[in-house]
Design an enzyme around this catalytic site. Structure first.
Site, short mmCIF file in Angstrom:
data_model
loop_
_atom_site.label_atom_id
_atom_site.label_comp_id
_atom_site.label_asym_id
_atom_site.label_seq_id
_atom_site.Cartn_x
_atom_site.Cartn_y
_atom_site.Cartn_z
N HIS A 65 53.57 -6.48 38.43
CA HIS A 65 53.81 -5.16 39.00
C HIS A 65 54.25 -5.30 40.45
O HIS A 65 53.67 -6.07 41.21
CB HIS A 65 52.52 -4.32 38.95
CG HIS A 65 52.66 -2.98 39.57
ND1 HIS A 65 53.20 -1.91 38.87
CD2 HIS A 65 52.38 -2.51 40.81
CE1 HIS A 65 53.23 -0.85 39.66
NE2 HIS A 65 52.75 -1.20 40.85
N ASP A 106 46.22 10.02 36.81
CA ASP A 106 47.07 9.57 37.92
C ASP A 106 48.29 10.46 38.09
O ASP A 106 48.71 10.73 39.21
CB ASP A 106 47.50 8.11 37.72
CG ASP A 106 48.39 7.67 38.86
OD1 ASP A 106 47.92 7.71 40.01
OD2 ASP A 106 49.56 7.33 38.62
N ARG A 117 48.75 14.34 45.66
CA ARG A 117 48.76 13.52 46.89
C ARG A 117 50.11 13.64 47.59
O ARG A 117 50.20 13.68 48.81
CB ARG A 117 48.48 12.05 46.53
CG ARG A 117 47.02 11.79 46.18
CD ARG A 117 46.87 10.45 45.48
NE ARG A 117 47.30 9.35 46.31
CZ ARG A 117 47.77 8.19 45.84
NH1 ARG A 117 47.85 7.99 44.54
NH2 ARG A 117 48.13 7.25 46.66
N SER A 132 45.29 4.42 41.75
CA SER A 132 46.51 4.83 41.07
C SER A 132 47.19 3.65 40.37
O SER A 132 47.50 3.70 39.18
CB SER A 132 47.45 5.46 42.12
OG SER A 132 48.73 5.65 41.60
N LYS A 187 46.63 2.29 35.95
CA LYS A 187 47.75 2.14 35.02
C LYS A 187 47.83 0.69 34.51
O LYS A 187 48.11 0.45 33.33
CB LYS A 187 49.06 2.55 35.70
CG LYS A 187 49.14 4.06 35.93
CD LYS A 187 50.37 4.46 36.72
CE LYS A 187 50.24 4.15 38.17
NZ LYS A 187 51.20 4.75 39.08
N1 URA Z 1 52.52 3.37 43.37
C1 URA Z 1 51.66 3.99 42.55
O1 URA Z 1 51.79 3.91 41.32
N2 URA Z 1 50.66 4.72 43.10
C2 URA Z 1 50.47 4.84 44.43
O2 URA Z 1 49.54 5.50 44.85
C3 URA Z 1 51.37 4.18 45.27
C4 URA Z 1 52.39 3.45 44.73
#
Ligand code: URA
Length: 434
Positions: free
Chosen positions: A82, A161, A168, A183, A187
């Site tokens: 990621h 999220d 946010r 967040s 995932k």
């Molecule tokens: N990428 C994400 O998936 N979440 C965040 O809070 C910041 C970057």
């Protein structure tokens, strides 16, 4: 449990209990807690933070808000990679096929681009017919059959999220370490792999603008991954200038194809080999990172990595004739050089502005509804540290619209610094957190 009391508790800097955190995440996901109360809590978290136990609970509650992929029917150690986002970031396109060709199962969920950063699924759609929305069964079968599958995030993956991120985004609470950790890691944990390698980008084009904040985020995510019993490491990589030479969908795919054929830019390959060797070690195919890197270099040199790329694109319905002959990609109507005004050395190519310039040409999205123009973007002719002569191109703008090209060129000029003093090339790998 009253939300008012929980906001008050966090406002006073106290830690929320596991039960309270699950109550908040579940309540907000199911519309039982209104946006105005959740906004107040987010702002309290922004100022008071969360300790490690709270971060873990937040991540797990968000993970548990939706589906958790079951990848147990795939043999071997399943690995995800990621990136926290960048400009010109085509790492997955190159790295995935290389390590899959060595036998590492790559089960990758990728996103679409938004703002100045691109998305892997958008780039893969450069191949006509490519299916970036596999069912769970197709995804698992493909990884079992050919060791690599890349699909978009399923709709019900960490739905908490999706709601929280949108809130946010409009309440100025995105850039807080506990919330970013929850967040991203919710995932990643819902995606069900055994190991995770994080590319935490640092610099102008990244989410984290300096090393200190990137290191804090990397440590926080690695800590949560370990608590959740995952093999995990984070590599901090430089994102002050775009990665490689190409920015823009087709242009980046073409650069990735060239990289898989042994002609990759040095900086891109450095990131690919660093992340990939860590993934190979996690897979237990090799225990030594230097030897793992050698395996990767061999896979590129003997053509196995490119063959795997073709197999992967074909398996997901993409037209492989494009990968075999890049002339099939439709070029943009105009290719305009942006030239240096003086003799000197390139000191800065500010990545964020290059990403925004590509977006303004039509190569990116401001909202998820926007349609991308695949052929536009920017190709650098120089990188930071290179010598340049007056009148020599620093980059080329690929555009389909003259007015947009003019605007992008102005942006690029404002983001490029050439001066007479010598300047070092950028160091790509900034730190590693294991
Ligand atoms: N990428 C994400 O998936 N979440 C965040 O809070 C910041 C970057």
């Amino acid at each position: 449990m009253r939300m008012y009391d929980l906001i008050e508790k966090k406002k006073m800097g106290e830690a929320l209990t596991t039960e309270e955190i699950y109550h908040i995440v579940n309540g907000y996901t199911h519309d039982e807690i209104p946006d105005y109360q959740m906004s107040a809590l987010l702002m309290a978290i922004y100022f008071k933070g969360m300790d490690v136990r709270e971060r873990y609970d937040l991540t797990m509650a968000m993970r548990d808000s939706g589906d958790i992929l079951d990848l147990s029917s795939i043999d071997g150690v399943k690995i995800d990679k990621h990136s926290t986002g960048g400009v010109g970031d085509k790492v997955t396109l190159v790295l995935g096929p290389i390590i899959a060709s060595i036998g590492v199962p790559v089960a990758k969920m990728s996103g679409r681009g938004l703002g100045h950063t691109g998305g892997t699924i958008d780039k893969l759609e450069a191949f006509p017919g490519f299916n970036g929305a596999l069912s769970e069964e197709q995804f698992v079968n493909q990884v079992n059959n050919i060791k690599i599958a890349v699909t978009g995030q399923s709709k019900n993956l960490a739905p908490a999220d999706k709601k929280l991120y949108a809130l946010r985004d409009v309440t100025a609470t995105v850039d807080e370490i506990s919330l970013i950790t929850g967040s991203i890691m919710s995932k990643k944990l819902a995606a069900g792999t055994d190991a995770i390698v994080l590319d935490v980008t640092v610099g102008d084009g990244a989410f984290m603008k300096n090393k200190e904040s990137a290191l804090e985020l990397a440590k926080s995510m690695v800590d949560i991954g370990k608590r959740a019993d995952k093999k995990i490491a984070a590599v901090l990589t430089n994102m002050d200038e775009p990665l490689g030479f190409a920015v823009g969908n087709n242009l980046e795919v073409i650069e990735a194809i060239e990289a898989l054929n042994g002609n990759g830019p040095e900086d891109l390959m450095e990131v690919v080999y660093e992340l990939g060797s860590q993934m190979i070690v996690f897979s237990e195919i090799e225990t030594d990172k230097a030897k793992a890197r050698k395996l990767m270099e061999e896979a590129v040199a003997n053509g196995k990595a490119f063959d795997k790329f073709i197999e992967f694109i074909g398996a997901q319905g993409g037209d492989v004739s494009y990968a075999k002959d890049i002339k099939n990609f439709k070029p943009a109507k105009y290719v305009i050089p942006v030239e240096a005004d003086i003799d000197g050395y390139v000191h800065a190519l500010k990545a964020e502005t290059f990403g925004l310039a590509s977006m303004s040409l039509g190569g990116g999205r401001e909202t998820f509804e926007d349609v991308i123009d695949m052929s536009v973007g920017i190709v650098l002719n120089k990188k930071v540290g290179d010598e340049v002569k007056k009148g020599e191109p620093i980059c080329f703008v690929h555009a389909n619209d003259e007015a947009k090209a003019k605007h992008a060129i102005e942006m690029i000029k404002g983001a490029t610094v050439v001066s007479p003093e010598k300047c070092d090339h950028m160091k790509l790998i900034i730190d590693i957190v294991e």
